[in-house]
Design a protein around this motif. Structure first.
Motif, PDB file in Angstrom:
ATOM      1  N   TYR A 111      -3.297  -2.045 -10.593  1.00  0.00           N
ATOM      2  CA  TYR A 111      -3.696  -2.996 -11.629  1.00  0.00           C
ATOM      3  C   TYR A 111      -3.698  -4.421 -11.083  1.00  0.00           C
ATOM      4  CZ  TYR A 111      -3.818  -5.339 -16.174  1.00  0.00           C
ATOM      5  OH  TYR A 111      -4.166  -6.121 -17.238  1.00  0.00           O
ATOM      6  N   ALA A 112      -2.661  -4.760 -10.311  1.00  0.00           N
ATOM      7  CA  ALA A 112      -2.544  -6.110  -9.758  1.00  0.00           C
ATOM      8  C   ALA A 112      -3.690  -6.423  -8.796  1.00  0.00           C
ATOM      9  CB  ALA A 112      -1.201  -6.260  -9.045  1.00  0.00           C
ATOM     10  N   LEU A 113      -4.070  -5.447  -7.991  1.00  0.00           N
ATOM     11  CA  LEU A 113      -5.159  -5.667  -7.040  1.00  0.00           C
ATOM     12  C   LEU A 113      -6.480  -5.911  -7.756  1.00  0.00           C
ATOM     13  CD1 LEU A 113      -4.260  -3.040  -4.274  1.00  0.00           C
ATOM     14  CD2 LEU A 113      -3.887  -5.524  -4.235  1.00  0.00           C
ATOM     15  N   LYS A 114      -6.646  -5.308  -8.934  1.00  0.00           N
ATOM     16  CA  LYS A 114      -7.853  -5.557  -9.728  1.00  0.00           C
ATOM     17  C   LYS A 114      -7.874  -6.989 -10.276  1.00  0.00           C
ATOM     18  CE  LYS A 114      -8.397  -0.729 -11.135  1.00  0.00           C
ATOM     19  NZ  LYS A 114      -8.225   0.253 -12.235  1.00  0.00           N
ATOM     20  N   LEU A 115      -6.683  -7.605 -10.330  1.00  0.00           N
ATOM     21  CA  LEU A 115      -6.587  -9.004 -10.759  1.00  0.00           C
ATOM     22  C   LEU A 115      -6.625  -9.948  -9.563  1.00  0.00           C
ATOM     23  CD1 LEU A 115      -3.758  -8.707 -13.468  1.00  0.00           C
ATOM     24  CD2 LEU A 115      -6.229  -8.757 -13.833  1.00  0.00           C
ATOM     25  N   ASP A 116      -7.098  -9.431  -8.424  1.00  0.00           N
ATOM     26  CA  ASP A 116      -7.230 -10.206  -7.181  1.00  0.00           C
ATOM     27  C   ASP A 116      -5.895 -10.734  -6.669  1.00  0.00           C
ATOM     28  OD1 ASP A 116     -10.026  -9.874  -7.107  1.00  0.00           O
ATOM     29  OD2 ASP A 116     -10.308 -11.554  -8.498  1.00  0.00           O
ATOM     30  N   ALA A 117      -4.841  -9.952  -6.860  1.00  0.00           N
ATOM     31  CA  ALA A 117      -3.536 -10.350  -6.332  1.00  0.00           C
ATOM     32  C   ALA A 117      -3.495 -10.193  -4.822  1.00  0.00           C
ATOM     33  CB  ALA A 117      -2.435  -9.507  -6.965  1.00  0.00           C
ATOM     34  N   ASP A 118      -2.851 -11.144  -4.164  1.00  0.00           N
ATOM     35  CA  ASP A 118      -2.591 -11.005  -2.728  1.00  0.00           C
ATOM     36  C   ASP A 118      -1.351 -10.153  -2.503  1.00  0.00           C
ATOM     37  OD1 ASP A 118      -4.611 -12.888  -1.424  1.00  0.00           O
ATOM     38  OD2 ASP A 118      -3.693 -14.191  -2.946  1.00  0.00           O
ATOM     39  N   TYR A 119      -0.394 -10.274  -3.439  1.00  0.00           N
ATOM     40  CA  TYR A 119       0.853  -9.521  -3.356  1.00  0.00           C
ATOM     41  C   TYR A 119       1.309  -9.133  -4.760  1.00  0.00           C
ATOM     42  CZ  TYR A 119       1.293 -11.635   1.304  1.00  0.00           C
ATOM     43  OH  TYR A 119       1.074 -12.048   2.594  1.00  0.00           O
ATOM     44  N   ASP A 132       5.280  -5.866  14.445  1.00  0.00           N
ATOM     45  CA  ASP A 132       4.178  -5.197  15.150  1.00  0.00           C
ATOM     46  C   ASP A 132       3.140  -4.627  14.186  1.00  0.00           C
ATOM     47  OD1 ASP A 132       5.514  -5.708  17.589  1.00  0.00           O
ATOM     48  OD2 ASP A 132       6.750  -3.922  17.304  1.00  0.00           O
ATOM     49  N   GLY A 133       2.810  -5.404  13.153  1.00  0.00           N
ATOM     50  CA  GLY A 133       1.777  -4.980  12.228  1.00  0.00           C
ATOM     51  C   GLY A 133       2.231  -3.961  11.198  1.00  0.00           C
ATOM     52  N   LYS A 134       3.505  -3.631  11.187  1.00  0.00           N
ATOM     53  CA  LYS A 134       4.060  -2.681  10.228  1.00  0.00           C
ATOM     54  C   LYS A 134       5.028  -3.392   9.283  1.00  0.00           C
ATOM     55  CE  LYS A 134       2.577   1.522  11.645  1.00  0.00           C
ATOM     56  NZ  LYS A 134       1.992   2.561  10.772  1.00  0.00           N
ATOM     57  N   SER A 135       5.173  -2.839   8.093  1.00  0.00           N
ATOM     58  CA  SER A 135       6.123  -3.373   7.115  1.00  0.00           C
ATOM     59  C   SER A 135       7.338  -2.459   7.044  1.00  0.00           C
ATOM     60  CB  SER A 135       5.470  -3.478   5.733  1.00  0.00           C
ATOM     61  OG  SER A 135       4.393  -4.386   5.761  1.00  0.00           O
ATOM     62  N   TYR A 136       8.512  -3.019   7.290  1.00  0.00           N
ATOM     63  CA  TYR A 136       9.764  -2.266   7.276  1.00  0.00           C
ATOM     64  C   TYR A 136      10.552  -2.594   6.020  1.00  0.00           C
ATOM     65  CZ  TYR A 136       9.104  -1.013  12.205  1.00  0.00           C
ATOM     66  OH  TYR A 136       8.612  -0.503  13.381  1.00  0.00           O
ATOM     67  N   LEU A 137      11.132  -1.559   5.415  1.00  0.00           N
ATOM     68  CA  LEU A 137      11.994  -1.745   4.256  1.00  0.00           C
ATOM     69  C   LEU A 137      13.425  -1.930   4.743  1.00  0.00           C
ATOM     70  CD1 LEU A 137      12.423  -1.746   1.165  1.00  0.00           C
ATOM     71  CD2 LEU A 137      12.704   0.736   1.300  1.00  0.00           C
ATOM     72  N   ALA A 158       1.659   0.147   0.036  1.00  0.00           N
ATOM     73  CA  ALA A 158       2.284  -0.602  -1.059  1.00  0.00           C
ATOM     74  C   ALA A 158       3.263  -1.642  -0.525  1.00  0.00           C
ATOM     75  CB  ALA A 158       2.987   0.344  -2.013  1.00  0.00           C
ATOM     76  N   LEU A 159       4.079  -1.243   0.445  1.00  0.00           N
ATOM     77  CA  LEU A 159       5.105  -2.146   0.963  1.00  0.00           C
ATOM     78  C   LEU A 159       4.480  -3.366   1.643  1.00  0.00           C
ATOM     79  CD1 LEU A 159       8.200  -2.246   1.037  1.00  0.00           C
ATOM     80  CD2 LEU A 159       8.095  -1.306   3.344  1.00  0.00           C
ATOM     81  N   SER A 160       3.340  -3.179   2.283  1.00  0.00           N
ATOM     82  CA  SER A 160       2.680  -4.286   2.978  1.00  0.00           C
ATOM     83  C   SER A 160       2.172  -5.343   1.997  1.00  0.00           C
ATOM     84  CB  SER A 160       1.519  -3.764   3.823  1.00  0.00           C
ATOM     85  OG  SER A 160       0.485  -3.241   3.003  1.00  0.00           O
ATOM     86  N   LYS A 161       2.075  -4.977   0.722  1.00  0.00           N
ATOM     87  CA  LYS A 161       1.596  -5.904  -0.308  1.00  0.00           C
ATOM     88  C   LYS A 161       2.728  -6.378  -1.217  1.00  0.00           C
ATOM     89  CE  LYS A 161      -3.015  -5.835   0.175  1.00  0.00           C
ATOM     90  NZ  LYS A 161      -3.838  -7.072   0.282  1.00  0.00           N
ATOM     91  N   THR A 162       3.978  -6.140  -0.821  1.00  0.00           N
ATOM     92  CA  THR A 162       5.117  -6.371  -1.716  1.00  0.00           C
ATOM     93  C   THR A 162       6.034  -7.485  -1.218  1.00  0.00           C
ATOM     94  OG1 THR A 162       5.103  -4.064  -2.456  1.00  0.00           O
ATOM     95  CG2 THR A 162       7.136  -5.289  -2.777  1.00  0.00           C
ATOM     96  N   LYS A 287       8.961  11.602   2.548  1.00  0.00           N
ATOM     97  CA  LYS A 287       8.119  10.399   2.593  1.00  0.00           C
ATOM     98  C   LYS A 287       8.705   9.468   3.653  1.00  0.00           C
ATOM     99  CE  LYS A 287       5.280  10.679  -1.142  1.00  0.00           C
ATOM    100  NZ  LYS A 287       3.849  10.369  -1.195  1.00  0.00           N
ATOM    101  N   TRP A 288       7.853   8.998   4.543  1.00  0.00           N
ATOM    102  CA  TRP A 288       8.282   8.078   5.590  1.00  0.00           C
ATOM    103  C   TRP A 288       7.670   6.709   5.321  1.00  0.00           C
ATOM    104  CZ3 TRP A 288      12.090  10.081   8.287  1.00  0.00           C
ATOM    105  CH2 TRP A 288      12.154  11.469   8.454  1.00  0.00           C
ATOM    106  N   ILE A 289       8.505   5.676   5.296  1.00  0.00           N
ATOM    107  CA  ILE A 289       8.043   4.324   4.981  1.00  0.00           C
ATOM    108  C   ILE A 289       6.924   3.880   5.928  1.00  0.00           C
ATOM    109  CG2 ILE A 289       8.722   1.888   4.870  1.00  0.00           C
ATOM    110  CD1 ILE A 289       9.984   3.386   2.615  1.00  0.00           C
ATOM    111  N   LEU A 290       7.043   4.209   7.215  1.00  0.00           N
ATOM    112  CA  LEU A 290       6.044   3.777   8.192  1.00  0.00           C
ATOM    113  C   LEU A 290       4.813   4.674   8.220  1.00  0.00           C
ATOM    114  CD1 LEU A 290       8.278   2.638  11.201  1.00  0.00           C
ATOM    115  CD2 LEU A 290       7.232   1.245   9.411  1.00  0.00           C
ATOM    116  N   GLY A 291       4.831   5.737   7.428  1.00  0.00           N
ATOM    117  CA  GLY A 291       3.663   6.607   7.332  1.00  0.00           C
ATOM    118  C   GLY A 291       3.716   7.839   8.201  1.00  0.00           C
ATOM    119  N   THR A 292       4.485   7.781   9.281  1.00  0.00           N
ATOM    120  CA  THR A 292       4.645   8.935  10.173  1.00  0.00           C
ATOM    121  C   THR A 292       6.124   9.171  10.438  1.00  0.00           C
ATOM    122  OG1 THR A 292       4.407   7.510  12.118  1.00  0.00           O
ATOM    123  CG2 THR A 292       2.419   8.607  11.312  1.00  0.00           C
TER     124      THR A 292
END
Length: 370
Positions: A111-119, A132-137, A158-162, A287-292
């Motif tokens: 929903y936020a991205l439809k409102l042109d949110a950056d984050y 290194d281009g990754k988002s760590y929790l 999601a984390l990269s936009k949070t 589920k892995w935060i980094l995707g792999t």
């Protein structure tokens, strides 16, 4: 041009201070209240209405736009139905983890991205680091409030936009900032319990949605020692509310297992009873935060419930994709349906849903036939 941030405002002090800090940092902040559940408490009051109004007052104080979005259908379909299904299976789910996965960092983000949110931003006690281009929790700085456990199933996109504006603060600092700026939520007490249950009687709430049937309480020696009110009302390791005090040695009784087919609740007496301990678990839907997945075998630490300390473990991936997590020492009351969250020092790696446990002694395998 200012970066636009859509902030989830709950009406509590944490998201209020998050709004304050984002505005001070120069972002264009828009407050958004998520209405996920529509039900009055025992006094006939809809707490969502009160919380929404509190959030609106803070937004007015800070002079930021404020809106309400209704996610009741998404919450029912993706979180509440899951919650009920897990209880039907005899397990003990964690709906707060699923709410983050499915609503706050999924439906809300879309929903936020439809409102042109950056984050998007939330008032969670956690942190995000870019490496290194990754988002760590990363765990929140306040050890008593760290909420990375509940965020362990968020994906990389999601984390990269949070943003987590208060993740570097302690709770007392958040309160102090709210008081300093005279925010109306400064002294509001923290919410407790699952959001759709709140502070109501948990057993009464479950009875409203699920059929329950009385059955036998049997100790690990095979003796029938009482009646339970329905297996959904009990969880592994539970001590209070079993209703069999004064039996046996006088030591407290604990829930040791369930047999769903036979409708039996198994109990064991004594804090250190071996029937309450397991040595490993099988975890599903990792589920892995980094995707792999990290390279295996993985030596790290784990938490099997929110308020638990870190436990050293070794993790391997099984052929079916499930995780096999072996603890360095036996652990009490590891519960199917809960979330096993993995950490490498301060970094949250991800998590899985606990499917089954391996008891400390093989003779107790029968205790968990769910």
């Amino acid at each position: 041009m200012k970066k636009r941030v859509i902030l989830g405002m709950s009406g509590g002090v944490d998201s209020s201070v998050a709004a304050l800090l984002l505005k001070e940092a120069g972002y264009e902040v828009i407050g958004l209240f998520m209405k996920n559940w529509d039900e009055k408490d025992e006094d006939g009051v809809c707490t969502a209405t009160i919380d929404s109004e509190d959030a609106r007052q803070v937004a007015d104080q800070l002079e930021i736009p404020f809106y309400t979005i209704n996610f009741e259908k998404e919450y029912w379909d993706r979180v509440f139905t899951y919650f009920l299904d897990e209880y039907k299976k005899g397990r003990t789910p964690n709906p707060d983890v699923m709410c983050n996965q499915e609503i706050k960092f999924n439906a809300f983000l879309d929903y936020a991205l439809k409102l042109d949110a950056d984050y998007i931003a939330m008032g969670h006690y956690a942190q995000v680091e870019k490496r290194d281009g990754k988002s760590y929790l990363i765990r929140g700085n306040d050890n008593n409030k760290d909420q990375s456990y509940f965020l362990s199933r968020i994906d990389q996109s999601a984390l990269s936009k949070t943003l987590f504006p208060i993740g570097h603060l302690e709770k007392k600092q958040v309160r102090e900032l709210a008081e300093k700026h005279n925010l109306t939520t400064a002294s509001k007490k923290d919410s407790t319990g699952i959001c759709f249950i709140g502070e109501r009687d948990f057993d009464e709430f479950l009875d409203k949605y699920l059929l329950t049937k009385e059955g036998d309480i049997i100790d690990i020696e095979g003796n029938k020692i009482g009646k339970h009110s329905g297996l959904i009302h009990y969880t592994l390791g539970q001590r209070k509310g079993i209703g069999i005090g004064g039996v046996g040695t006088g030591e407290p009784w604990f829930v040791a297992g369930k047999d769903l087919k036979k409708n039996i609740l198994y109990v064991a007496q004594g804090e250190k009873n071996p029937a309450l301990y397991s040595t490993s678990l099988i975890g599903e839907t990792p589920k892995w935060i980094l995707g792999t997945a990290p390279s295996m075998p993985l030596k790290c630490t784990a938490k099997f419930r929110y308020r638990q300390g870190d436990i050293p473990v070794t993790v391997n991936i099984l052929e079916d994709g499930n995780l096999y997590i072996k603890y360095d020492y036996p652990v009490k009351a590891v519960t199917p349906g809960q979330v096993a969250v993995l950490y490498q020092d301060e970094v949250c790696l991800g998590g899985c849903i606990i499917k089954s446990i391996e008891p400390l002694e093989q003779k107790y395998l029968y205790l968990n036939t769910i």
